[in-house]
Write a protein that holds these residues in place. Structure first.
Motif, mmCIF file in Angstrom:
data_model
loop_
_atom_site.group_PDB
_atom_site.id
_atom_site.type_symbol
_atom_site.label_atom_id
_atom_site.label_comp_id
_atom_site.label_asym_id
_atom_site.label_seq_id
_atom_site.Cartn_x
_atom_site.Cartn_y
_atom_site.Cartn_z
ATOM 1 N N UNK A 199 -64.810 27.784 -12.913
ATOM 2 C CA UNK A 199 -65.660 27.638 -14.082
ATOM 3 C C UNK A 199 -66.514 28.872 -14.296
ATOM 4 N N UNK A 200 -67.638 28.689 -15.017
ATOM 5 C CA UNK A 200 -68.493 29.809 -15.380
ATOM 6 C C UNK A 200 -69.287 30.328 -14.187
ATOM 7 N N UNK A 201 -69.662 31.589 -14.265
ATOM 8 C CA UNK A 201 -70.459 32.216 -13.210
ATOM 9 C C UNK A 201 -71.799 31.512 -13.066
ATOM 10 N N UNK A 202 -72.212 31.302 -11.821
ATOM 11 C CA UNK A 202 -73.530 30.746 -11.482
ATOM 12 C C UNK A 202 -73.750 29.335 -12.017
ATOM 13 N N UNK A 203 -72.672 28.586 -12.147
ATOM 14 C CA UNK A 203 -72.780 27.200 -12.585
ATOM 15 C C UNK A 203 -73.009 26.318 -11.362
ATOM 16 N N UNK A 204 -74.194 25.683 -11.275
ATOM 17 C CA UNK A 204 -74.509 24.902 -10.083
ATOM 18 C C UNK A 204 -73.634 23.659 -9.957
ATOM 19 N N UNK A 209 -65.697 21.175 -16.075
ATOM 20 C CA UNK A 209 -64.740 21.517 -17.118
ATOM 21 C C UNK A 209 -65.362 21.442 -18.502
ATOM 22 N N UNK A 210 -66.423 20.644 -18.693
ATOM 23 C CA UNK A 210 -66.974 20.524 -20.042
ATOM 24 C C UNK A 210 -67.727 21.771 -20.488
ATOM 25 N N UNK A 211 -67.804 22.776 -19.617
ATOM 26 C CA UNK A 211 -68.331 24.080 -20.007
ATOM 27 C C UNK A 211 -67.240 25.071 -20.365
ATOM 28 N N UNK A 212 -65.965 24.748 -20.068
ATOM 29 C CA UNK A 212 -64.919 25.764 -20.218
ATOM 30 C C UNK A 212 -63.706 25.323 -21.022
ATOM 31 N N UNK A 213 -63.434 24.014 -21.145
ATOM 32 C CA UNK A 213 -62.264 23.557 -21.900
ATOM 33 C C UNK A 213 -62.468 22.100 -22.288
ATOM 34 N N UNK A 279 -69.127 25.367 -25.597
ATOM 35 C CA UNK A 279 -68.246 24.205 -25.449
ATOM 36 C C UNK A 279 -68.985 22.970 -24.963
ATOM 37 N N UNK A 280 -70.253 23.085 -24.630
ATOM 38 C CA UNK A 280 -71.000 21.920 -24.163
ATOM 39 C C UNK A 280 -71.526 21.120 -25.353
#
Length: 338
Positions: A199-204, A209-213, A279-280
C-alpha cells in the motif's frame, strides 16, 4: 457462512454509519477542524440530487456529553446521533461489516488489535456490537483479525486486498495466501480473492486496500496514477495498475482499470510523507464524497471520479484534519445495505 453476500458499496443503502471526533486528547488542535470536515461529509451524503436522487440516512456515533451536544448542534436535524462508546472514529475498521444472509442483514464482527498492536484504545473492540444493537441486526462472529478497510467487495463474490496487510504476522500469525483465502471465503461469502502487494508509504494500517484500489462497478476498478515527479508512491501505484489489469474477477471478467491522479507528495507538520489518497471516498446513494488535501491534483481527480460515477454527484471535501489521524472519509464510515 458461505450463504453470506456483501453488497457492493454502490448498491442501495439503508443507512451510513460514522463517528464524531470526540477525544480532545487524541485530536488536540485538529479536533474542531476534523469535526467541520465530518460535518461537511455528512451534509453531502444526506443531500438529494437535482434529479431527485435520494440521499442517505446517516447515523453518527458521539462519545461523551460534550461530543454529543456538539454533534447535535453542528449536524442537520435529520441526522441520527447516538451515544455509543468508541476509541476513535475509524469505524470502517472497528465497526461491523454489514452483510446479507438470505433476506436478513447481519453484522459481521471480527477481532481487532489496533492495526497490528500500534494503537490500543478502549471500546474499539466493542463499538461494533454497539452499532449492531443500534441497527437492530444480529451479530455473526469470525475467529480472526480483520479491519474493514483491508478488503473491498464487488457484490459478485470478489474481494480485493493486499498481502502487506492480510499476510502481516502482526494480524494473524502464520497466515499464507491459501489460509487467508479459506478464512475470507467462509467469513465473507467470497468466491475469489484478488491480491495486490504493498500500500501507500507510511500507512499505519500496513497497506489497506481502500487507499489504493476500489471497485466502482461490475468488473470495474479505480486506482491512482502518480502526480508530480516527487510522488512518493510512484512505483507502487504503477505496479498496482499493472497487477489489476492482469486480473479477472469471480465472474471471469477482465478488470476495466480506471486511473485518477493521486494527491502526490503530501507532508505532515514534521515534513514526513503521509498516506493521502483520493480513493478514500465513500459512495452514497446519491453522492460520492472524495477527500482532497488542497493539492494541485484535486480538481483533476474530482473530474476523473465524476466521469466514473455518472449517476451520482461527486463532491470533493478537504480532509487534512482527519488525515492527521491516519485516514479519511471511507475510513470513518460503514454502509448498511437496504
Amino acid at each position: 457462512m458461505t450463504d453470506l453476500t456483501i453488497p457492493a458499496e454502490w448498491a442501495p443503502h439503508k443507512a451510513i454509519w460514522t463517528c464524531w471526533p470526540s477525544a480532545a486528547d487524541l485530536w488536540q488542535e485538529d479536533l474542531e477542524p476534523a469535526r467541520a470536515e465530518v460535518a461537511a461529509m455528512v451534509r453531502a451524503l444526506i443531500a438529494t440530487t437535482p434529479e431527485g436522487g435520494r440521499g442517505d440516512v446517516v447515523h453518527v456515533l458521539a462519545c461523551g456529553a460534550e461530543a454529543l451536544a456538539n454533534a447535535r448542534a453542528a449536524l442537520p436535524k435529520a441526522v441520527n446521533v447516538h451515544d455509543i462508546a468508541f476509541g476513535d472514529i475509524w469505524l470502517r475498521d472497528t465497526g461491523p461489516i454489514f452483510a446479507r444472509r438470505g433476506d436478513q442483514i447481519v453484522a459481521l464482527r471480527f477481532g481487532f488489535n489496533g492495526w497490528g498492536g500500534k494503537y490500543d484504545l478502549a471500546h474499539d473492540d466493542s463499538v461494533g456490537d454497539g452499532v449492531a444493537r443500534a441497527a437492530g441486526v444480529s451479530t455473526v462472529r469470525a475467529p480472526f483479525i480483520l479491519e474493514g478497510g483491508a478488503v473491498d467487495h464487488d457484490g459478485d463474490g470478489t474481494v480485493l486486498t493486499t498481502r502487506q496487510c492480510l499476510l502481516n504476522p502482526n494480524r494473524n500469525p502464520g497466515w499464507d495466501e491459501a489460509t487467508a483465502e479459506a478464512f475470507l471465503k467462509r467469513a465473507l461469502g467470497a468466491r475469489k480473492i484478488l491480491w495486490l502487494g504493498d500500500g501507500l508509504a507510511n500507512d499505519h494500517t500496513d497497506g489497506h486496500v481502500d487507499n489504493i484500489a476500489r471497485f466502482i462497478g461490475p468488473g470495474r476498478v479505480v486506482c491512482m496514477e502518480p502526480f508530480g515527479e516527487d510522488d512518493p508512491n510512484q512505483a507502487v501505484l504503477d505496479q498496482i495498475a499493472a497487477d489489476l489489469a492482469a486480473m479477472r474477477d469471480a465472474q471471469g471478467r477482465v478488470l476495466d482499470v480506471v486511473r485518477i491522479p493521486s494527491p502526490g507528495r503530501v507532508l505532515d507538520e514534521d515534513g514526513e510523507v503521509i498516506p493521502a489518497s483520493h480513493l478514500n471516498f465513500i459512495i452514497g446513494n446519491a453522492s460520492v464524497v472524495m477527500p482532497h488535501y488542497g493539492t494541485a491534483s484535486a480538481d483533476a481527480a474530482l473530474r476523473a471520479l465524476a466521469a466514473a460515477f455518472p449517476g451520482r454527484r461527486v463532491v470533493g471535501i478537504q480532509s487534512n484534519a482527519i488525515l492527521t489521524g491516519g485516514g479519511s472519509f471511507h475510513c470513518i464510515t460503514q454502509q448498511e445495505p437496504a
